[in-house]
Motif scaffolding. Structure first.
Motif, PDB file in Angstrom:
ATOM      1  N   LEU A  89       0.865  -1.144   0.068  1.00 44.94           N
ATOM      2  CA  LEU A  89      -0.141  -0.137  -0.053  1.00 44.94           C
ATOM      3  C   LEU A  89       0.848   1.260  -0.073  1.00 44.94           C
ATOM      4  O   LEU A  89       1.988   0.990   0.465  1.00 44.94           O
ATOM      5  N   PRO A  90       0.447   2.363  -0.485  1.00 48.79           N
ATOM      6  CA  PRO A  90      -0.884   2.907  -1.099  1.00 48.79           C
ATOM      7  C   PRO A  90      -0.548   2.469  -2.496  1.00 48.79           C
ATOM      8  O   PRO A  90       0.212   1.955  -3.279  1.00 48.79           O
ATOM      9  N   TYR A  91      -1.885   2.662  -3.253  1.00 46.11           N
ATOM     10  CA  TYR A  91      -2.237   2.330  -4.495  1.00 46.11           C
ATOM     11  C   TYR A  91      -2.919   3.588  -5.022  1.00 46.11           C
ATOM     12  O   TYR A  91      -3.678   4.152  -4.549  1.00 46.11           O
ATOM     13  N   GLU A  92      -2.322   3.954  -6.459  1.00 48.76           N
ATOM     14  CA  GLU A  92      -2.951   5.156  -6.935  1.00 48.76           C
ATOM     15  C   GLU A  92      -2.558   5.046  -8.414  1.00 48.76           C
ATOM     16  O   GLU A  92      -1.679   4.801  -8.924  1.00 48.76           O
ATOM     17  N   THR A  93      -3.516   5.517  -9.131  1.00 48.52           N
ATOM     18  CA  THR A  93      -3.523   5.771 -10.577  1.00 48.52           C
ATOM     19  C   THR A  93      -3.565   7.139 -11.084  1.00 48.52           C
ATOM     20  O   THR A  93      -4.286   7.863 -10.532  1.00 48.52           O
ATOM     21  N   ARG A 114      -0.966  14.958 -28.606  1.00 52.74           N
ATOM     22  CA  ARG A 114      -1.320  13.323 -28.215  1.00 52.74           C
ATOM     23  C   ARG A 114      -0.025  13.052 -27.097  1.00 52.74           C
ATOM     24  O   ARG A 114      -0.115  12.027 -26.580  1.00 52.74           O
ATOM     25  N   THR A 115       0.497  14.094 -26.469  1.00 53.07           N
ATOM     26  CA  THR A 115       1.596  13.993 -25.534  1.00 53.07           C
ATOM     27  C   THR A 115       1.014  13.951 -24.380  1.00 53.07           C
ATOM     28  O   THR A 115       0.037  14.571 -23.943  1.00 53.07           O
ATOM     29  N   GLY A 116       1.556  12.882 -23.746  1.00 55.73           N
ATOM     30  CA  GLY A 116       0.713  12.443 -22.198  1.00 55.73           C
ATOM     31  C   GLY A 116       1.458  11.153 -21.670  1.00 55.73           C
ATOM     32  O   GLY A 116       2.193  10.629 -22.052  1.00 55.73           O
ATOM     33  N   GLY A 117       1.041  11.321 -20.375  1.00 52.62           N
ATOM     34  CA  GLY A 117       1.467  10.198 -19.406  1.00 52.62           C
ATOM     35  C   GLY A 117       0.534   9.571 -18.334  1.00 52.62           C
ATOM     36  O   GLY A 117      -0.375  10.388 -18.011  1.00 52.62           O
ATOM     37  N   LEU A 118       0.697   8.304 -18.051  1.00 50.07           N
ATOM     38  CA  LEU A 118       0.088   7.702 -16.987  1.00 50.07           C
ATOM     39  C   LEU A 118       0.883   7.236 -15.979  1.00 50.07           C
ATOM     40  O   LEU A 118       2.061   6.925 -16.520  1.00 50.07           O
ATOM     41  N   TYR A 119       0.421   7.049 -14.832  1.00 51.17           N
ATOM     42  CA  TYR A 119       1.201   6.179 -13.676  1.00 51.17           C
ATOM     43  C   TYR A 119       0.376   5.521 -12.875  1.00 51.17           C
ATOM     44  O   TYR A 119      -0.847   5.650 -12.865  1.00 51.17           O
ATOM     45  N   VAL A 120       1.062   4.469 -12.392  1.00 52.81           N
ATOM     46  CA  VAL A 120       0.418   3.724 -11.364  1.00 52.81           C
ATOM     47  C   VAL A 120       1.357   3.325 -10.321  1.00 52.81           C
ATOM     48  O   VAL A 120       2.432   2.643 -10.644  1.00 52.81           O
ATOM     49  N   ARG A 121       1.002   4.024  -9.013  1.00 53.81           N
ATOM     50  CA  ARG A 121       1.755   3.576  -7.844  1.00 53.81           C
ATOM     51  C   ARG A 121       1.226   2.471  -7.278  1.00 53.81           C
ATOM     52  O   ARG A 121       0.171   2.441  -6.716  1.00 53.81           O
ATOM     53  N   GLY A 123       2.555   0.915  -3.765  1.00 58.25           N
ATOM     54  CA  GLY A 123       3.824   0.908  -2.725  1.00 58.25           C
ATOM     55  C   GLY A 123       4.774   1.784  -3.213  1.00 58.25           C
ATOM     56  O   GLY A 123       4.631   2.960  -3.323  1.00 58.25           O
ATOM     57  N   SER A 124       6.019   1.189  -3.103  1.00 59.43           N
ATOM     58  CA  SER A 124       7.166   2.138  -3.346  1.00 59.43           C
ATOM     59  C   SER A 124       7.622   1.646  -4.828  1.00 59.43           C
ATOM     60  O   SER A 124       8.623   2.237  -5.146  1.00 59.43           O
ATOM     61  N   LEU A 125       6.832   1.331  -5.765  1.00 58.29           N
ATOM     62  CA  LEU A 125       7.046   1.183  -7.208  1.00 58.29           C
ATOM     63  C   LEU A 125       6.202   2.004  -7.746  1.00 58.29           C
ATOM     64  O   LEU A 125       4.917   2.088  -7.595  1.00 58.29           O
ATOM     65  N   CYS A 126       6.661   2.581  -9.123  1.00 62.69           N
ATOM     66  CA  CYS A 126       5.818   3.506  -9.867  1.00 62.69           C
ATOM     67  C   CYS A 126       6.081   2.969 -11.298  1.00 62.69           C
ATOM     68  O   CYS A 126       7.103   3.042 -11.561  1.00 62.69           O
ATOM     69  N   ILE A 206       8.564  10.928 -32.233  1.00 64.86           N
ATOM     70  CA  ILE A 206       7.446  10.557 -31.429  1.00 64.86           C
ATOM     71  C   ILE A 206       7.862   9.312 -30.912  1.00 64.86           C
ATOM     72  O   ILE A 206       8.508   8.334 -31.680  1.00 64.86           O
ATOM     73  N   TRP A 207       7.590   9.123 -29.541  1.00 66.17           N
ATOM     74  CA  TRP A 207       8.114   7.957 -28.828  1.00 66.17           C
ATOM     75  C   TRP A 207       7.226   7.515 -27.831  1.00 66.17           C
ATOM     76  O   TRP A 207       6.456   8.337 -27.112  1.00 66.17           O
ATOM     77  N   GLY A 208       6.797   6.352 -27.749  1.00 60.86           N
ATOM     78  CA  GLY A 208       6.043   5.699 -26.517  1.00 60.86           C
ATOM     79  C   GLY A 208       7.282   4.764 -25.801  1.00 60.86           C
ATOM     80  O   GLY A 208       7.975   3.879 -26.295  1.00 60.86           O
ATOM     81  N   MET A 209       6.902   5.199 -24.424  1.00 62.12           N
ATOM     82  CA  MET A 209       7.939   4.234 -23.589  1.00 62.12           C
ATOM     83  C   MET A 209       7.083   3.832 -22.288  1.00 62.12           C
ATOM     84  O   MET A 209       6.100   4.559 -22.147  1.00 62.12           O
ATOM     85  N   SER A 210       7.867   2.864 -21.657  1.00 63.34           N
ATOM     86  CA  SER A 210       7.308   2.465 -20.308  1.00 63.34           C
ATOM     87  C   SER A 210       8.302   1.989 -19.660  1.00 63.34           C
ATOM     88  O   SER A 210       9.470   1.960 -20.047  1.00 63.34           O
ATOM     89  N   GLY A 211       7.990   2.090 -18.208  1.00 66.32           N
ATOM     90  CA  GLY A 211       8.961   1.491 -17.280  1.00 66.32           C
ATOM     91  C   GLY A 211       8.331   1.658 -15.817  1.00 66.32           C
ATOM     92  O   GLY A 211       7.589   2.167 -15.535  1.00 66.32           O
ATOM     93  N   VAL A 212       9.381   1.156 -14.818  1.00 61.52           N
ATOM     94  CA  VAL A 212       9.188   1.033 -13.652  1.00 61.52           C
ATOM     95  C   VAL A 212      10.351   1.673 -12.794  1.00 61.52           C
ATOM     96  O   VAL A 212      11.346   1.169 -13.177  1.00 61.52           O
ATOM     97  N   TYR A 213       9.984   2.229 -11.721  1.00 60.62           N
ATOM     98  CA  TYR A 213      11.307   2.706 -10.888  1.00 60.62           C
ATOM     99  C   TYR A 213      11.011   2.774  -9.609  1.00 60.62           C
ATOM    100  O   TYR A 213       9.415   2.789  -9.072  1.00 60.62           O
ATOM    101  N   LYS A 214      11.656   2.819  -8.479  1.00 58.64           N
ATOM    102  CA  LYS A 214      11.457   2.529  -7.055  1.00 58.64           C
ATOM    103  C   LYS A 214      11.419   4.228  -6.386  1.00 58.64           C
ATOM    104  O   LYS A 214      12.049   5.217  -7.151  1.00 58.64           O
ATOM    105  N   ILE A 215      10.454   4.380  -5.712  1.00 51.20           N
ATOM    106  CA  ILE A 215      10.084   5.884  -5.240  1.00 51.20           C
ATOM    107  C   ILE A 215      10.238   5.578  -3.816  1.00 51.20           C
ATOM    108  O   ILE A 215      10.223   4.523  -3.167  1.00 51.20           O
ATOM    109  N   ASN A 216      10.310   6.756  -2.993  1.00 46.13           N
ATOM    110  CA  ASN A 216      10.426   6.762  -1.495  1.00 46.13           C
ATOM    111  C   ASN A 216       8.936   6.496  -0.977  1.00 46.13           C
ATOM    112  O   ASN A 216       7.954   6.909  -1.321  1.00 46.13           O
TER     113      ASN A 216
END
Lengths: 216, 82
Positions: A89-93, A114-121, A123-126, A206-216
């Protein structure tokens, strides 16, 4: 013969048993859809007074194990087979707005809608995904960076990501490197950093990208 | 429509600013849509960006934690490049 006082005491005891707060194991029986608290009236519902942390739980089914409870010293934990540990926890989009700039000269590139981004948090992963689409370089110079990330990466080595482009224009595909403690990705091509001069001559990218990283 | 700003994960190095739109109906605020976020780090660039974007009193709250000088360096070369 019972006195009036004893009869009264017996009735009080029976009432306490009925609401399940006098004897261990007592229960409160409510009908289908009944509420213990009305969210439109009260702001908070408490479940308190539990002295044994391993006993405090809310069961979500008729079978044991599908419960949210306080175990192992009071940490809130799912106890069922579908485990969601409290560390998750927590969970957030949500959304974020990626933008491109040069490390030497930031510049002001022109963006397509068309530029934009989304995230899914979680816990400590984003997890992040983005589409960045520019139609003019706007004076950028130096290594290109993508800024505007929703969270800064946790400090220290190994917390960042290398996000890969799934689509690129004639400039080729890039990866984005996010170092610990920072809030931008540096673009890289196969042989080194990707600079503003690596953009195609028609200034369209134009690029589409994705990834995961650790947050505090 | 009101946009509520929340300062999240504020420490001496960074902050994540959360923007959430709200509609009030009968005295009860209802969140509309998903939140939007942007992180800022306590670098020279980050300090100028947050000063230009974040309104008061949130900006002062961040600066009270960040202090008078940047604590994060944005290297010219990414850390993992070889």
């Amino acid at each position: 013969m019972d006195s009036g006082f004893l009869r009264l005491a017996r009735r009080v005891k029976e009432a306490e048993e009925a609401v399940g707060r006098y004897f261990s194991g007592g229960t409160i029986s409510v009908g289908n859809g009944a509420k213990l608290a009305d969210r439109n009236v009260g702001n908070t519902m408490f479940l308190e007074g539990l002295q044994n942390p391993d006993s405090g739980y809310i069961n979500f089914s008729r079978y044991s194990g599908n419960a949210l409870g306080a175990v192992n010293g009071g940490n809130l934990t799912w106890r069922g087979s579908r485990v969601w540990d409290a560390a998750g926890l927590p969970y957030e989009t949500g959304t974020w707005t990626p933008y491109l700039y040069g490390a030497t000269t930031a510049g002001s590139p022109t963006y397509h809608s068309r530029t934009g981004g989304l995230y899914v948090r979680i816990g400590s992963l984003c997890f992040i995904a983005l589409t960045i689409y520019i139609t003019a370089r706007g004076g950028m110079a130096g290594t290109l960076r993508i800024g505007g990330l929703p969270f800064a990466a946790a400090g220290g080595p190994g917390n960042g990501i290398v996000g890969g482009a799934v689509h690129g224009h004639s400039s080729g595909k890039v990866t984005g490197q996010l170092d610990g403690g920072l809030n931008y990705m540096s673009l890289q091509k196969e042989t080194g950093v990707f600079t503003a001069s690596d953009l195609p001559s028609d200034t369209f990218a134009i690029w589409g990208m994705s990834g995961v990283y650790k947050i505090n | 429509m009101e946009v509520k700003i929340t300062l999240d994960a504020l420490d001496v190095s960074s902050v994540s600013v959360r923007y959430q739109s709200f509609l009030e109906d009968g005295g009860i605020g209802c969140a509309v849509g998903e939140p939007h976020r942007r992180a800022f780090v306590n670098s020279e660039r980050g300090r100028s960006e947050i000063a230009a974007e974040l309104p008061e009193p949130y900006l002062s709250a961040v600066m009270a934690v960040w202090g008078d000088s940047a604590t994060v360096e944005e290297p010219d070369v990414p850390g993992g490049e070889v």
